[in-house]
Design a protein around this motif. Structure first.
Motif, mmCIF file in Angstrom:
data_model
loop_
_atom_site.group_PDB
_atom_site.id
_atom_site.type_symbol
_atom_site.label_atom_id
_atom_site.label_comp_id
_atom_site.label_asym_id
_atom_site.label_seq_id
_atom_site.Cartn_x
_atom_site.Cartn_y
_atom_site.Cartn_z
ATOM 1 N N LEU A 184 9.624 44.216 15.759
ATOM 2 C CA LEU A 184 8.417 44.520 16.532
ATOM 3 C C LEU A 184 7.931 45.950 16.303
ATOM 4 C CD1 LEU A 184 9.094 42.776 19.977
ATOM 5 C CD2 LEU A 184 7.849 41.916 17.981
ATOM 6 N N SER A 185 8.851 46.908 16.313
ATOM 7 C CA SER A 185 8.428 48.303 16.195
ATOM 8 C C SER A 185 7.894 48.625 14.807
ATOM 9 C CB SER A 185 9.589 49.245 16.535
ATOM 10 O OG SER A 185 10.664 49.062 15.640
ATOM 11 N N SER A 186 8.485 48.063 13.760
ATOM 12 C CA SER A 186 7.980 48.338 12.410
ATOM 13 C C SER A 186 6.588 47.744 12.222
ATOM 14 C CB SER A 186 8.947 47.774 11.366
ATOM 15 O OG SER A 186 9.084 46.364 11.496
ATOM 16 N N ALA A 187 6.364 46.515 12.724
ATOM 17 C CA ALA A 187 5.042 45.902 12.606
ATOM 18 C C ALA A 187 4.005 46.655 13.428
ATOM 19 C CB ALA A 187 5.108 44.440 13.061
ATOM 20 N N ALA A 188 4.376 47.063 14.642
ATOM 21 C CA ALA A 188 3.457 47.831 15.485
ATOM 22 C C ALA A 188 3.148 49.187 14.862
ATOM 23 C CB ALA A 188 4.055 48.015 16.881
ATOM 24 N N ALA A 189 4.162 49.829 14.308
ATOM 25 C CA ALA A 189 3.959 51.134 13.685
ATOM 26 C C ALA A 189 3.059 51.027 12.464
ATOM 27 C CB ALA A 189 5.311 51.727 13.286
ATOM 28 N N SER A 200 -7.889 53.435 15.144
ATOM 29 C CA SER A 200 -8.797 52.946 16.178
ATOM 30 C C SER A 200 -8.417 53.601 17.499
ATOM 31 C CB SER A 200 -8.727 51.423 16.304
ATOM 32 O OG SER A 200 -7.465 51.021 16.797
ATOM 33 N N LYS A 201 -9.350 53.605 18.432
ATOM 34 C CA LYS A 201 -9.076 54.204 19.737
ATOM 35 C C LYS A 201 -7.967 53.448 20.463
ATOM 36 C CE LYS A 201 -13.646 56.235 20.499
ATOM 37 N NZ LYS A 201 -14.845 56.305 21.383
ATOM 38 N N MET A 202 -7.965 52.116 20.319
ATOM 39 C CA MET A 202 -6.946 51.312 20.983
ATOM 40 C C MET A 202 -5.554 51.651 20.467
ATOM 41 S SD MET A 202 -6.126 49.101 23.215
ATOM 42 C CE MET A 202 -7.728 48.416 23.686
ATOM 43 N N ASN A 203 -5.407 51.778 19.136
ATOM 44 C CA ASN A 203 -4.117 52.137 18.564
ATOM 45 C C ASN A 203 -3.676 53.524 19.004
ATOM 46 O OD1 ASN A 203 -3.749 49.728 17.261
ATOM 47 N ND2 ASN A 203 -4.442 50.448 15.265
ATOM 48 N N SER A 204 -4.649 54.445 19.089
ATOM 49 C CA SER A 204 -4.331 55.795 19.538
ATOM 50 C C SER A 204 -3.855 55.808 20.983
ATOM 51 C CB SER A 204 -5.567 56.693 19.384
ATOM 52 O OG SER A 204 -5.288 58.005 19.834
ATOM 53 N N VAL A 205 -4.513 55.014 21.832
ATOM 54 C CA VAL A 205 -4.114 54.931 23.244
ATOM 55 C C VAL A 205 -2.717 54.329 23.363
ATOM 56 C CG1 VAL A 205 -4.609 53.784 25.442
ATOM 57 C CG2 VAL A 205 -6.462 54.830 24.140
#
Length: 274
Positions: free
Chosen positions: A85-90, A98-103
């Motif tokens: 999960l963390s590798s895919a999210a990273a 994107s703003k969403m990813n930054s948040v």
């Protein structure tokens, strides 16, 4: 003068290493002493009696075999979830601005600063509502979620240092971003993955603060809980406690020795690319 400074540095390293080894020697000394000798005595570097009966007694008294099995299941399960999960999210955070990813990334950074013990009460309520008390699967999910923020942070920093050409060539050849990540990019994440396995794996293996609340049945206890039994049910039996601790340390030490080469590579690669 330079040679003198070099000698002083080596002596300082040796002194620090010896200080770090003292607790382990005391633990080994107590584990190999007879029950009548349960204190550290006999000079600066006393020799134990080499009584191995403590290991046999500790193994059966605290059901260490079951505890090691539980700890192994929890550690491997939590690490698998964290890595996937963390590798895919990273990858998404590092490659798609994107703003969403930054948040999301900033929220994860904030979560890293919250001690896990603070949220024990609401977690206990949640675990009861999902019938997760005294279950290994709930403990796996709990410890995986505790380690996800740090894992995402490590992977994000590492992926940002990789050139985009790594996966762009695969995408040009017809791969999707998903397949390009797992087939190409993830191959380059082996050093940071090894670092994550060692750092987070040791923390999960030695977890006591939350396991004591959520794994209350004896057959569900992990290694730290099994060792703590010698202060509860059997009193302060230092010899058997030390023997149980030595047995519980063995899998963690073996795992570190197996991954230390990749761990050093991960630290070095992160330092160079950062």
């Amino acid at each position: 003068m330079k040679q003198l400074l070099g000698i002083i540095k080596y002596l300082a390293v040796i002194a620090i290493s010896l200080l770090a080894l003292i607790p382990f020697y005391v633990l080994l000394y107590l584990s190999l002493n007879t029950p009548s000798s349960n204190v550290f005595e006999g000079g600066i570097l006393p020799v134990p009696n080499f009584y191995f009966g403590n290991f046999k007694k500790a193994w059966f008294a605290s059901q260490l075999g079951t505890a090691i099995g539980n700890s192994l299941i929890i550690t491997v399960g939590a690490l698998f979830i964290m890595v996937v999960l963390s590798s895919a999210a990273a990858y998404s955070i590092a490659r798609f601005n994107s703003k969403m990813n930054s948040v999301i990334f900033n929220v994860l950074l904030i979560c890293m600063m919250v001690p896990a013990i603070i949220i024990t009460v609401p977690l206990y309520t949640l675990m009861r509502s999902i019938h997760g008390i005294n279950t290994l699967w709930a403990m796996i999910l709990l410890l995986a979620s505790n380690g996800l923020p740090m894992a995402v942070f490590l992977y994000t920093s590492f992926i940002k240092a990789l050139p985009r050409e790594v996966e762009e060539s695969a995408i040009i050849d017809g791969c999707t971003y998903f397949s390009a990540f797992w087939r190409v990019t993830f191959h380059f994440l082996k050093p940071v993955t090894a670092s994550l396995i060692i750092l987070s794996g040791l923390g999960i293996w030695n977890n006591y603060g939350q396991a004591v609340f959520f794994l209350q049945k004896q057959e569900m206890r992990t290694v730290p809980l099994a060792v703590s039994m010698f202060f509860q049910k059997y009193g302060a039996d230092w010899n058997q406690m030390a023997a149980a601790a030595m047995i519980g340390l063995a899998p963690a030490v073996l795992a570190f020795l197996a991954f230390q080469k990749y761990f050093i590579k991960g630290i070095t690669a992160g330092a160079v690319k950062g």
